[in-house]
Design an enzyme around this catalytic site. Sequence first.
Site, PDB file in Angstrom:
ATOM      1  N   SER A   1       0.803  -1.233   0.000  1.00  0.00           N
ATOM      2  CA  SER A   1       0.000   0.000   0.000  1.00  0.00           C
ATOM      3  C   SER A   1       0.833   1.279   0.000  1.00  0.00           C
ATOM      4  O   SER A   1       0.309   2.347  -0.271  1.00  0.00           O
ATOM      5  CB  SER A   1      -0.951   0.016   1.197  1.00  0.00           C
TER       6      SER A   1
ATOM      7  N   LYS B   1       1.060   4.126   6.843  1.00  0.00           N
ATOM      8  CA  LYS B   1       0.486   5.017   5.821  1.00  0.00           C
ATOM      9  C   LYS B   1       1.079   6.409   5.968  1.00  0.00           C
ATOM     10  O   LYS B   1       1.743   6.739   6.950  1.00  0.00           O
ATOM     11  CB  LYS B   1      -1.040   5.123   5.965  1.00  0.00           C
TER      12      LYS B   1
END
Length: 173
Positions: A39, A82
């Site tokens: 991701s 993230k």
Amino acid sequence: MNKIVKTIKEWGPSVLVAVFASLIINTYVAQAVTVPTGSMLPTIQLKDELIVEKMKGLTDFSFGDIVVFWPPLAGNKDRYVKRLIGLPGDTIEIKDGSLIRNGQKVDEPYVKSAMTYTFKQVTVPAGNYLFLGDNRNESYDSHMWPTPFVPEKDLIGKAVFRLFPLNHMGTID
């Protein structure tokens, strides 16, 4: 028997101090984590080993930091890695393939492909943060969660250094 007792007396205190110190450091100062997904491509690769600085009280989280946290997902047991996109009070929106932060289009050179989705404008509440992966179209992040905000208490720390692979060792941008 005397040799065993002597060895324990010699090495025991050192081993106990080492174990205690490693527990304190791992719990409160820094910890190594392995990135479980793609991701954050291309910035962070699958299976990269990162050092996470965990002294939250001394950390100034800023837009663009890469952060490890517990996501606001019921039953989740995995830490997420993230990019911090929304600070408390920020308005965030995604439209026409671009991130709009506080009414301004953001240049994001770390994002490989334009976003193919929209995210309605939200204002990040006090004490919360909003996160997106750099691999935006393949990242399970704030734009897909039922609640897009991560409470400050669920932040683990800021990723500051890549340990592995050795050919990419160094600070993280």
